[in-house]
Design a protein around this motif. Structure first.
Motif, PDB file in Angstrom:
ATOM      1  N   ARG A 150      -1.334   1.665  -5.067  1.00 23.40           N
ATOM      2  CA  ARG A 150      -2.509   1.074  -4.444  1.00 23.40           C
ATOM      3  C   ARG A 150      -2.554   1.549  -3.000  1.00 23.40           C
ATOM      4  N   LEU A 151      -3.696   2.007  -2.572  1.00 18.32           N
ATOM      5  CA  LEU A 151      -3.879   2.444  -1.193  1.00 18.32           C
ATOM      6  C   LEU A 151      -4.305   1.261  -0.333  1.00 18.32           C
ATOM      7  N   LEU A 152      -4.151   1.399   0.975  1.00 19.80           N
ATOM      8  CA  LEU A 152      -4.487   0.334   1.916  1.00 19.80           C
ATOM      9  C   LEU A 152      -5.928  -0.139   1.737  1.00 19.80           C
ATOM     10  N   LYS A 153      -6.844   0.779   1.465  1.00 24.08           N
ATOM     11  CA  LYS A 153      -8.249   0.405   1.309  1.00 24.08           C
ATOM     12  C   LYS A 153      -8.496  -0.499   0.100  1.00 24.08           C
ATOM     13  N   GLY A 154      -7.506  -0.644  -0.792  1.00 19.45           N
ATOM     14  CA  GLY A 154      -7.626  -1.527  -1.939  1.00 19.45           C
ATOM     15  C   GLY A 154      -7.151  -2.947  -1.665  1.00 19.45           C
ATOM     16  N   PHE A 155      -6.656  -3.199  -0.467  1.00 21.90           N
ATOM     17  CA  PHE A 155      -6.163  -4.526  -0.079  1.00 21.90           C
ATOM     18  C   PHE A 155      -7.168  -5.178   0.872  1.00 21.90           C
ATOM     19  N   PRO A 178       0.818  -1.215   0.000  1.00 23.78           N
ATOM     20  CA  PRO A 178       0.000   0.000   0.000  1.00 23.78           C
ATOM     21  C   PRO A 178       0.853   1.267   0.000  1.00 23.78           C
ATOM     22  N   TRP A 179       0.462   2.222  -0.846  1.00 20.84           N
ATOM     23  CA  TRP A 179       1.142   3.517  -0.941  1.00 20.84           C
ATOM     24  C   TRP A 179       1.133   4.227   0.403  1.00 20.84           C
ATOM     25  N   ASP A 180       0.052   4.074   1.139  1.00 17.04           N
ATOM     26  CA  ASP A 180      -0.097   4.749   2.426  1.00 17.04           C
ATOM     27  C   ASP A 180       0.245   3.818   3.599  1.00 17.04           C
ATOM     28  N   LEU A 181       1.127   2.837   3.366  1.00 18.63           N
ATOM     29  CA  LEU A 181       1.541   1.908   4.422  1.00 18.63           C
ATOM     30  C   LEU A 181       2.185   2.664   5.580  1.00 18.63           C
ATOM     31  N   HIS A 231      -0.408  -3.322  14.271  1.00 16.31           N
ATOM     32  CA  HIS A 231       0.345  -2.442  15.172  1.00 16.31           C
ATOM     33  C   HIS A 231      -0.029  -0.965  14.947  1.00 16.31           C
ATOM     34  N   ALA A 232      -0.273  -0.614  13.700  1.00 13.89           N
ATOM     35  CA  ALA A 232      -0.656   0.770  13.380  1.00 13.89           C
ATOM     36  C   ALA A 232      -2.146   1.020  13.621  1.00 13.89           C
ATOM     37  N   ASN A 233      -2.874  -0.001  14.060  1.00 16.69           N
ATOM     38  CA  ASN A 233      -4.308   0.125  14.340  1.00 16.69           C
ATOM     39  C   ASN A 233      -5.083   0.546  13.090  1.00 16.69           C
ATOM     40  N   ARG A 234      -4.776  -0.109  11.952  1.00 21.47           N
ATOM     41  CA  ARG A 234      -5.370   0.300  10.681  1.00 21.47           C
ATOM     42  C   ARG A 234      -6.135  -0.827   9.986  1.00 21.47           C
ATOM     43  N   LEU A 235      -6.482  -1.883  10.727  1.00 19.47           N
ATOM     44  CA  LEU A 235      -7.220  -2.989  10.114  1.00 19.47           C
ATOM     45  C   LEU A 235      -8.550  -2.544   9.522  1.00 19.47           C
ATOM     46  N   ASN A 283      -0.790 -12.394   3.201  1.00 20.49           N
ATOM     47  CA  ASN A 283       0.132 -13.043   2.267  1.00 20.49           C
ATOM     48  C   ASN A 283       1.383 -12.205   2.004  1.00 20.49           C
ATOM     49  N   LEU A 284       1.273 -10.894   2.107  1.00 15.53           N
ATOM     50  CA  LEU A 284       2.421 -10.006   1.915  1.00 15.53           C
ATOM     51  C   LEU A 284       3.276  -9.889   3.180  1.00 15.53           C
ATOM     52  N   GLY A 285       2.786 -10.470   4.278  1.00 16.44           N
ATOM     53  CA  GLY A 285       3.528 -10.394   5.537  1.00 16.44           C
ATOM     54  C   GLY A 285       3.383  -9.059   6.240  1.00 16.44           C
ATOM     55  N   LEU A 286       2.309  -8.341   5.943  1.00 17.69           N
ATOM     56  CA  LEU A 286       2.109  -7.004   6.499  1.00 17.69           C
ATOM     57  C   LEU A 286       1.070  -6.950   7.616  1.00 17.69           C
ATOM     58  N   LEU A 287       0.474  -8.083   7.963  1.00 20.68           N
ATOM     59  CA  LEU A 287      -0.605  -8.073   8.950  1.00 20.68           C
ATOM     60  C   LEU A 287      -0.154  -7.477  10.278  1.00 20.68           C
ATOM     61  N   GLY A 288       1.001  -7.865  10.774  1.00 16.73           N
ATOM     62  CA  GLY A 288       1.495  -7.327  12.044  1.00 16.73           C
ATOM     63  C   GLY A 288       1.684  -5.829  11.990  1.00 16.73           C
ATOM     64  N   THR A 289       2.209  -5.332  10.878  1.00 15.78           N
ATOM     65  CA  THR A 289       2.415  -3.892  10.704  1.00 15.78           C
ATOM     66  C   THR A 289       1.087  -3.149  10.716  1.00 15.78           C
ATOM     67  N   ILE A 290       0.100  -3.685  10.010  1.00 16.71           N
ATOM     68  CA  ILE A 290      -1.219  -3.048   9.923  1.00 16.71           C
ATOM     69  C   ILE A 290      -1.918  -3.090  11.285  1.00 16.71           C
TER      70      ILE A 290
END
Length: 183
Positions: free
Chosen positions: A152-157, A129-132, A173-177, A164-171
């Protein structure tokens, strides 16, 4: 910072093929400055808007690439000889970035900082995501010129793709689920 050794002999102008994580595509990076301090290199690297299907394509097309306008220039925390594939050398002459004015600090860093490399190409080429990252870590603060058209913005994922990209923990942690697409 990379320790200067006989194996790590680097030169300004060297061009490397870089595999973009999570997709079978390649791009290029060029050493644009190489300050040496206390036995270490501070490696200035230019990244380019080049995407190819294979390492062979990048090698074959090297002479056709315009290396005058990098998309990002920074002092990155990678060892090019270890992490990438050397494919040649080209003169450094950036028309959209003033290297002389940007080399600053005790270590000769670009814009007085060592940049992280993780995710930059993947964000630029639409894999992540561009706004990761937001704030000072945002890619908006790193790119030179216009946003690419394939962002691609986060809302497009959706949750599966982020996992699958291994970004779940990052998302998480940032409280952006809650920003993810709920497909």
């Amino acid at each position: 910072m990379i320790k200067i050794t006989k194996k790590n002999k680097l030169e300004v102008g060297q061009v490397f093929a870089v595999k973009i994580a999570h997709i079978d595509k390649w791009t290029i990076a060029q050493i644009c400055c190489l300050p040496e301090t206390d036995g270490y290199y501070a490696i200035g690297i230019g990244l380019f808007d080049v995407i190819e299907a294979s390492l062979q394509s990048v090698q074959f097309n090297l002479d056709t690439y315009n290396l005058e306008k990098p998309i990002i220039v920074g002092t990155f925390d990678v060892n090019p000889k270890k992490d990438w594939t050397l494919i040649g050398s080209k003169h450094v002459c950036y028309k959209n970035f003033d290297l002389e004015k940007s080399i600053t600090g005790t270590w000769g860093w670009i814009n007085n900082t060592e940049s992280g490399f993780w995710g930059i190409l993947e964000i630029y080429f639409g894999v992540y995501p561009w706004d990761l990252f937001v704030g000072k870590s945002s890619i908006e603060n790193k790119i030179i010129g216009e946003r690419p058209s394939n962002i691609r913005l986060l809302k497009g994922f959706d949750l599966t793709e982020i996992t699958n990209l291994g970004l779940l923990g990052t998302i998480k942690h940032a409280n952006r689920l809650d920003e993810l697409n709920e497909k």
